[in-house]
Enzyme design. Structure first.
Site, PDB file in Angstrom:
ATOM      1  CG  LEU A 197      49.506   5.227   3.172  1.00  0.00           C
ATOM      2  CD1 LEU A 197      48.425   4.561   2.320  1.00  0.00           C
ATOM      3  CD2 LEU A 197      50.387   4.156   3.825  1.00  0.00           C
ATOM      4  CG  HIS A 225      48.703  -7.176  21.310  1.00  0.00           C
ATOM      5  ND1 HIS A 225      47.715  -7.555  20.431  1.00  0.00           N
ATOM      6  CD2 HIS A 225      48.175  -7.372  22.557  1.00  0.00           C
ATOM      7  CE1 HIS A 225      46.645  -7.952  21.094  1.00  0.00           C
ATOM      8  NE2 HIS A 225      46.900  -7.865  22.380  1.00  0.00           N
ATOM      9  CG  ASP A 249      40.983 -11.319  15.096  1.00  0.00           C
ATOM     10  OD1 ASP A 249      41.515 -11.185  16.219  1.00  0.00           O
ATOM     11  OD2 ASP A 249      39.930 -11.946  14.919  1.00  0.00           O
TER      12      ASP A 249
HETATM   13  C1  FPP Z   1      43.460  -8.371  17.670  1.00  0.00           C
HETATM   14  O1  FPP Z   1      44.093  -9.584  18.004  1.00  0.00           O
HETATM   15  C2  FPP Z   1      44.409  -7.264  17.793  1.00  0.00           C
HETATM   16  C3  FPP Z   1      44.236  -6.180  18.596  1.00  0.00           C
HETATM   17  C4  FPP Z   1      43.064  -5.953  19.462  1.00  0.00           C
HETATM   18  C5  FPP Z   1      45.277  -5.146  18.708  1.00  0.00           C
HETATM   19  C6  FPP Z   1      45.985  -4.809  17.425  1.00  0.00           C
HETATM   20  C7  FPP Z   1      47.229  -4.103  17.757  1.00  0.00           C
HETATM   21  C8  FPP Z   1      48.389  -4.208  17.088  1.00  0.00           C
HETATM   22  C9  FPP Z   1      48.565  -4.970  15.841  1.00  0.00           C
HETATM   23  C10 FPP Z   1      49.587  -3.557  17.589  1.00  0.00           C
HETATM   24  C11 FPP Z   1      49.544  -2.077  17.681  1.00  0.00           C
HETATM   25  C12 FPP Z   1      49.211  -1.398  16.435  1.00  0.00           C
HETATM   26  C13 FPP Z   1      49.552  -0.126  16.169  1.00  0.00           C
HETATM   27  C14 FPP Z   1      48.996   0.516  14.964  1.00  0.00           C
HETATM   28  C15 FPP Z   1      50.459   0.651  17.019  1.00  0.00           C
HETATM   29  P1  FPP Z   1      43.523 -10.400  19.233  1.00  0.00           P
HETATM   30  O2  FPP Z   1      44.234  -9.951  20.454  1.00  0.00           O
HETATM   31  O3  FPP Z   1      42.043 -10.278  19.284  1.00  0.00           O
HETATM   32  O4  FPP Z   1      43.963 -11.847  18.856  1.00  0.00           O
HETATM   33  P2  FPP Z   1      43.152 -13.204  19.152  1.00  0.00           P
HETATM   34  O5  FPP Z   1      41.873 -13.126  18.395  1.00  0.00           O
HETATM   35  O6  FPP Z   1      44.079 -14.249  18.628  1.00  0.00           O
HETATM   36  O7  FPP Z   1      42.974 -13.285  20.643  1.00  0.00           O
END
Ligand code: FPP
Length: 259
Positions: A139, A45, A28
């Site tokens: 893994l 992201h 997050d």
């Molecule tokens: C949450 O941060 C993150 C996500 C919903 C997406 C996670 C994706 C990645 C780390 C990249 C892709 C991963 C792979 C495995 C290919 P948020 O957007 O909710 O952040 P915020 O809470 O600060 O708004």
């Protein structure tokens, strides 16, 4: 390579149990990381993908058996269409780019979640990435995408209800073990260490059943900031926890109770 040992550890205080077999992470804080830098959310992201690589490397180096990452929840479909599209594009790019690296590192990739919600192109890529790494014995990297703990439990309940309807299962034969056996990754151990970055302290519908006895670790760091040192700190915190699985401390440490 991994036997289906679910739930309670055999010897919760042995040296071996000081290292988690399975780490689950809610990644997050990408959006906030980007906002702090006056960048679009997508840049967060993208930066998050680098941390994914770091964590995979660390798990390989430390002999962790399973790493499960929450990349996209059942609820994330409600995000603005543009962000969902960009995230899907990122998954496609990551699947195309990372398979070679995963193969080199003997990592087996699995995707858990409702993949019927994905485009045909993404579904095909998932199948081929899983097939390309299926023989790897190191893994197990699980990406939870279009995943929700309630979805997982509902799917299991539906399959069991179907068996009852067919006359193949008696309702009184429905046990915790049977439900577990119908969930995602029934062949792998349950998470021992559950990490969430980004400052929130909640489970957000991630691995609800499987994390019943996971040790929780929350950090205020945003996901792109969660680097090697922080990963090691989480491992260190886990190694200090006494896992009781409902027993008393004396029972698990073998000390004499002073009653
Ligand atoms: C949450 O941060 C993150 C996500 C919903 C997406 C996670 C994706 C990645 C780390 C990249 C892709 C991963 C792979 C495995 C290919 P948020 O957007 O909710 O952040 P915020 O809470 O600060 O708004």
């Amino acid at each position: 390579m991994i036997k289906g040992v679910k739930g309670e550890g055999e010897n919760p205080v042995s040296t071996a149990s000081r290292k988690p077999r399975h780490i689950a992470i809610i990644m997050d804080g990408n959006g906030r990381w980007a906002k702090q830098r006056h960048l679009p959310r997508h840049a967060g992201h993208k930066a998050g993908v680098k941390t994914v690589r770091t964590c995979v490397e660390q798990c390989v180096n430390h002999g962790i058996e399973v790493l499960t990452l929450f990349a996209f929840s059942s609820e994330n479909w409600k995000r603005p269409e543009k962000e969902v599209g960009l995230l899907m594009g990122l998954f496609v790019a990551a699947l195309k780019m990372e398979v070679k690296r995963l193969k080199r590192n003997n990592v087996q990739l699995r995707i858990i979640g409702d993949r019927s919600a994905f485009s045909n192109k993404l579904q095909k890529l998932i199948v081929s990435a899983e097939a390309a790494t299926a023989g790897n014995t190191g893994l197990v990297l699980q990406i939870a995408a279009s995943y929700g703990g309630r979805w997982d439990i509902t799917e299991a309940a539906r399959k069991l209800a179907e068996r009852v309807k067919q006359g193949d299962l008696l309702p009184e034969k429905v046990t915790e073990e049977l439900i577990s056996s119908e969930l995602s990754f029934a062949d792998l151990p349950d998470p021992d260490l559950f990490i969430r970055t980004g400052g929130e302290q909640r489970l957000s519908n991630f691995l609800l059943w499987q994390s019943a006895y996971a040790e929780l670790y929350f950090t205020d760091l945003l996901w792109p900031e969660f680097r090697v040192d922080e990963f090691l700190q989480a491992l260190g915190s886990f190694s200090c926890r006494l896992r009781r699985f409902g027993k008393t401390s004396e029972q698990v440490t073998g000390e004499n109770p002073e009653i």
